[in-house]
Design an enzyme around this catalytic site. Structure first.
Site, PDB file in Angstrom:
ATOM      1  N   ARG A   1      -7.251   3.612 -15.564  1.00 35.97           N
ATOM      2  CA  ARG A   1      -7.057   4.140 -14.191  1.00 35.97           C
ATOM      3  C   ARG A   1      -7.777   5.256 -14.216  1.00 35.97           C
ATOM      4  O   ARG A   1      -8.366   5.505 -13.206  1.00 35.97           O
ATOM      5  CB  ARG A   1      -5.709   4.456 -13.375  1.00 35.97           C
ATOM      6  CG  ARG A   1      -5.416   2.794 -13.463  1.00 35.97           C
ATOM      7  CD  ARG A   1      -3.895   2.115 -12.529  1.00 35.97           C
ATOM      8  NE  ARG A   1      -4.147   2.837 -10.924  1.00 35.97           N
ATOM      9  CZ  ARG A   1      -4.080   3.941 -10.958  1.00 35.97           C
ATOM     10  NH1 ARG A   1      -2.657   5.414 -11.272  1.00 35.97           N
ATOM     11  NH2 ARG A   1      -3.931   4.335  -9.871  1.00 35.97           N
TER      12      ARG A   1
ATOM     13  N   GLY B   1       0.939  -1.123   0.119  1.00 37.54           N
ATOM     14  CA  GLY B   1      -0.099   0.368   0.008  1.00 37.54           C
ATOM     15  C   GLY B   1       0.933   1.472   0.182  1.00 37.54           C
ATOM     16  O   GLY B   1       0.010   2.408   0.114  1.00 37.54           O
TER      17      GLY B   1
ATOM     18  N   GLU C   1       3.538  -6.754   1.600  1.00 43.12           N
ATOM     19  CA  GLU C   1       3.773  -6.820   0.239  1.00 43.12           C
ATOM     20  C   GLU C   1       3.265  -5.462  -1.153  1.00 43.12           C
ATOM     21  O   GLU C   1       2.185  -5.754  -1.305  1.00 43.12           O
ATOM     22  CB  GLU C   1       2.169  -7.585   0.459  1.00 43.12           C
ATOM     23  CG  GLU C   1       1.141  -7.837   1.326  1.00 43.12           C
ATOM     24  CD  GLU C   1       0.724  -8.863   1.168  1.00 43.12           C
ATOM     25  OE1 GLU C   1       0.945  -9.945   0.744  1.00 43.12           O
ATOM     26  OE2 GLU C   1      -1.079  -8.754   0.895  1.00 43.12           O
TER      27      GLU C   1
ATOM     28  N   GLY D   1       3.002  -3.764  -3.694  1.00 41.38           N
ATOM     29  CA  GLY D   1       3.096  -4.381  -5.184  1.00 41.38           C
ATOM     30  C   GLY D   1       3.611  -2.446  -6.660  1.00 41.38           C
ATOM     31  O   GLY D   1       4.421  -1.858  -6.942  1.00 41.38           O
ATOM     32  N   ARG D   2       2.617  -1.170  -6.132  1.00 39.50           N
ATOM     33  CA  ARG D   2       2.846  -0.305  -6.790  1.00 39.50           C
ATOM     34  C   ARG D   2       4.194   0.423  -6.961  1.00 39.50           C
ATOM     35  O   ARG D   2       4.625   0.438  -7.904  1.00 39.50           O
ATOM     36  CB  ARG D   2       1.347   0.571  -6.408  1.00 39.50           C
ATOM     37  CG  ARG D   2       1.860   2.189  -6.984  1.00 39.50           C
ATOM     38  CD  ARG D   2       0.985   2.868  -5.841  1.00 39.50           C
ATOM     39  NE  ARG D   2      -1.067   2.296  -6.011  1.00 39.50           N
ATOM     40  CZ  ARG D   2      -1.477   1.883  -6.790  1.00 39.50           C
ATOM     41  NH1 ARG D   2      -1.760   2.937  -7.507  1.00 39.50           N
ATOM     42  NH2 ARG D   2      -2.921   2.116  -5.942  1.00 39.50           N
TER      43      ARG D   2
ATOM     44  N   CYS E   1     -14.557   3.616 -28.269  1.00 41.85           N
ATOM     45  CA  CYS E   1     -15.689   5.090 -28.173  1.00 41.85           C
ATOM     46  C   CYS E   1     -16.232   4.734 -26.963  1.00 41.85           C
ATOM     47  O   CYS E   1     -17.026   4.009 -26.482  1.00 41.85           O
ATOM     48  CB  CYS E   1     -16.127   3.930 -29.251  1.00 41.85           C
ATOM     49  SG  CYS E   1     -15.100   3.506 -31.192  1.00 41.85           S
TER      50      CYS E   1
HETATM   51  C1  LIG Z   1      -3.324  -4.730  -4.236  1.00 42.52           C
HETATM   52  C2  LIG Z   1      -3.201  -5.619  -2.355  1.00 42.52           C
HETATM   53  C3  LIG Z   1      -1.330  -5.519  -2.816  1.00 42.52           C
HETATM   54  C4  LIG Z   1       0.053  -3.760  -3.264  1.00 42.52           C
HETATM   55  O1  LIG Z   1      -0.975  -2.856  -2.566  1.00 42.52           O
HETATM   56  P1  LIG Z   1      -0.279  -1.809  -3.800  1.00 42.52           P
HETATM   57  O2  LIG Z   1      -0.949  -0.571  -2.813  1.00 42.52           O
HETATM   58  O3  LIG Z   1      -0.025  -2.258  -5.112  1.00 42.52           O
HETATM   59  O4  LIG Z   1       1.394  -1.999  -2.921  1.00 42.52           O
HETATM   60  C5  LIG Z   1      -0.885  -6.287  -0.758  1.00 42.52           C
HETATM   61  N1  LIG Z   1      -1.598  -7.237  -0.678  1.00 42.52           N
HETATM   62  C6  LIG Z   1      -2.612  -6.765  -1.442  1.00 42.52           C
HETATM   63  C7  LIG Z   1      -3.741  -8.288  -0.037  1.00 42.52           C
HETATM   64  C8  LIG Z   1      -3.179  -6.283  -2.123  1.00 42.52           C
HETATM   65  O5  LIG Z   1      -5.180  -6.727  -2.058  1.00 42.52           O
END
Ligand SMILES: *Cc1c(COP(=O)(O)O)cnc(C)c1O
Length: 429
Positions: free
Chosen positions: A328, A246, A288, A290-291, A359
């Site tokens: 997005r 997050g 964890e 991601g972004r 479209c």
């Molecule tokens: C989406 C998600 C993440 C990654 O979130 P980011 O904002 O991309 O860092 C990690 N854990 C879970 C369970 C998620 O759903």
């Protein structure tokens, strides 16, 4: 500039030290670019900070942000595990020879066929979301004669004040089982009674694009308190506490900087003091991201097809991509920094809406962007597109997906090739 890997030279936007206009000419547009060095540096920030500040820790890459073989290879090389949320992501990870024991399988609605596939692959951990899944994993693990490691997805009851669609930790969330209602305790009791499941700890995820660590402190407090309470009540001490992902990234100049290494240090101190307060052993801590691993390692290039000025109303720059490669803005009104790559040293004049080719009136990449006078043939760059762009892309209007080109110093190579018309019709019978 937003990031140090984005600069201007001879009037042209450079990405990872390379001329973006030349890369657009070489590979065609629309084009996803990824800066391999930046991607690796982002992984190392987490790997090093977790090793430094926690006794036991596992940094995982949340692969839903960008899932392709090359990314799994790089993430594995950098020493991270990975989250997957579907058998499809798991399949791609397996194709990339990702170590299966470092895979965590998320998802609030896992089909049994996918649970079976994951058990057969020998993944490390399930993140079990609900009692029905608990039964299914137990049955399937039993049939395969394995004791499946798992952690339980809990809902801590925290609102991180981000956009509602990216907030996941509130009590009424569709994800996990709520602590506040007492359901999490029942869930744990049920899990501990399952013959074929080894309960290893808890998971929570509060949301995305989070800039204030206080959210993670609150989350950690609630989790550690739950660890202590369950030890008291059920005699079970969780070995793993997974705080989710997050951390936010900068999409525009007005977004704050997050010093992730320093934030992780503060989170570790917070967890240590919570453990002391409740007198529980320090768990293995998982995060964890991601972004914050892939977003700022990515950029998208387009070619301007037309410019429309509607006097006293609106000005449009129309591009050869749009919501198919980046939904997005259509979904969340997400902010982006947009530039003309071949006029990068010129000042903005009028404001433009960046319209996609689909479209749908809602097919826009951004509105009210100040740009130097645009013309057909200009290269338009959208920054910070490494996360949730390719992974959310679609074939609406039968538009082929762009390739992902990795830029690595002097070297550049195709990690995912451009979709062809043949690909589009390949499954039609
Ligand atoms: C989406 C998600 C993440 C990654 O979130 P980011 O904002 O991309 O860092 C990690 N854990 C879970 C369970 C998620 O759903």
């Amino acid at each position: 500039m937003l990031y140090e890997n984005t600069t201007v030279k001879n009037g042209r936007l450079q990405f990872a030290g390379r001329d973006t206009v030349k890369l657009a000419e070489k590979y065609g547009t629309p084009l996803y670019l990824m800066d391999e060095a930046k991607l690796r540096a982002n992984c190392r920030t987490y790997v090093n900070a977790m090793a430094e500040h926690f006794e036991k820790a596992i940094p995982l890459y949340a692969s839903k942000a960008l899932s392709c073989k090359r990314i799994y290879e790089i993430v594995a090389e950098e020493g991270m595990g990975a989250d997957v949320v579907s058998a499809g992501e798991l399949y791609i990870a397996k194709k990339a020879n990702f170590p299966m024991e470092k895979i965590f399988f998320h998802g609030n609605s896992k089909p049994e066929s996918e649970i079976e596939y994951a058990v057969e692959c020998g993944i490390g951990y399930f993140v079990i979301d609900n009692p029905e899944e608990l039964d299914a994993v137990n049955d399937i693990a039993g049939r395969h004669s394995v004791k499946q490691k798992a952690i339980l997805r809990l809902t801590p009851g925290i609102d991180p004040h981000t956009f509602a669609a990216v907030s996941t930790g509130k009590v009424d969330s569709k994800f996990g089982v709520a602590i506040a209602t007492g359901q999490a305790e029942e869930f744990l009791k049920a899990a501990l009674s399952k013959e074929n499941i080894e309960v290893c700890g808890y998971h929570a995820h509060v949301g995305s694009q989070v800039f204030e660590s206080t959210v993670f402190y609150d989350e950690a407090d609630i989790m550690i308190e739950f660890v202590a309470r369950m030890r008291e009540k059920l005699g079970y001490t969780a070995g793993i506490v997974n705080l989710g992902g997050g951390y936010g990234v900068r999409y525009t100049e007005s977004d704050p900087h997050v010093d992730i290494a320093d934030e992780l240090r503060k989170v570790s101190e917070h967890i240590k003091s919570a453990c002391e307060k409740y007198d529980v052993p320090m768990p293995c801590v998982i995060v964890e991201p991601g972004r914050s691993i892939v977003a700022n390692a990515g950029m998208t290039l387009y070619t301007v097809q037309a410019v429309k000025n509607i006097p006293e109303y609106k000005n449009y720059v129309l591009i050869d991509g749009g919501m198919t490669d980046n939904p997005r803005y259509a979904l969340y009104r997400s902010s982006y920094t947009v530039m003309l790559a071949n006029k990068a040293d010129k000042a903005g004049e009028l404001e433009y809406t960046i319209g996609g080719r689909c479209c749908e009136s809602g097919d826009m990449i951004q509105e009210n962007v100040k740009l130097p006078t645009p013309e057909k043939g200009d290269t338009l760059a959208v920054l910070t597109t490494g996360a949730y762009n390719y992974s959310m892309s679609s074939n609406y209007n039968a538009v082929p997906r762009p390739p992902i080109v990795m830029v690595d110093g002097e070297n550049d190579y195709v990690a995912v090739r451009r979709e062809t018309f043949e690909d589009l019709a390949a499954r039609d019978m």
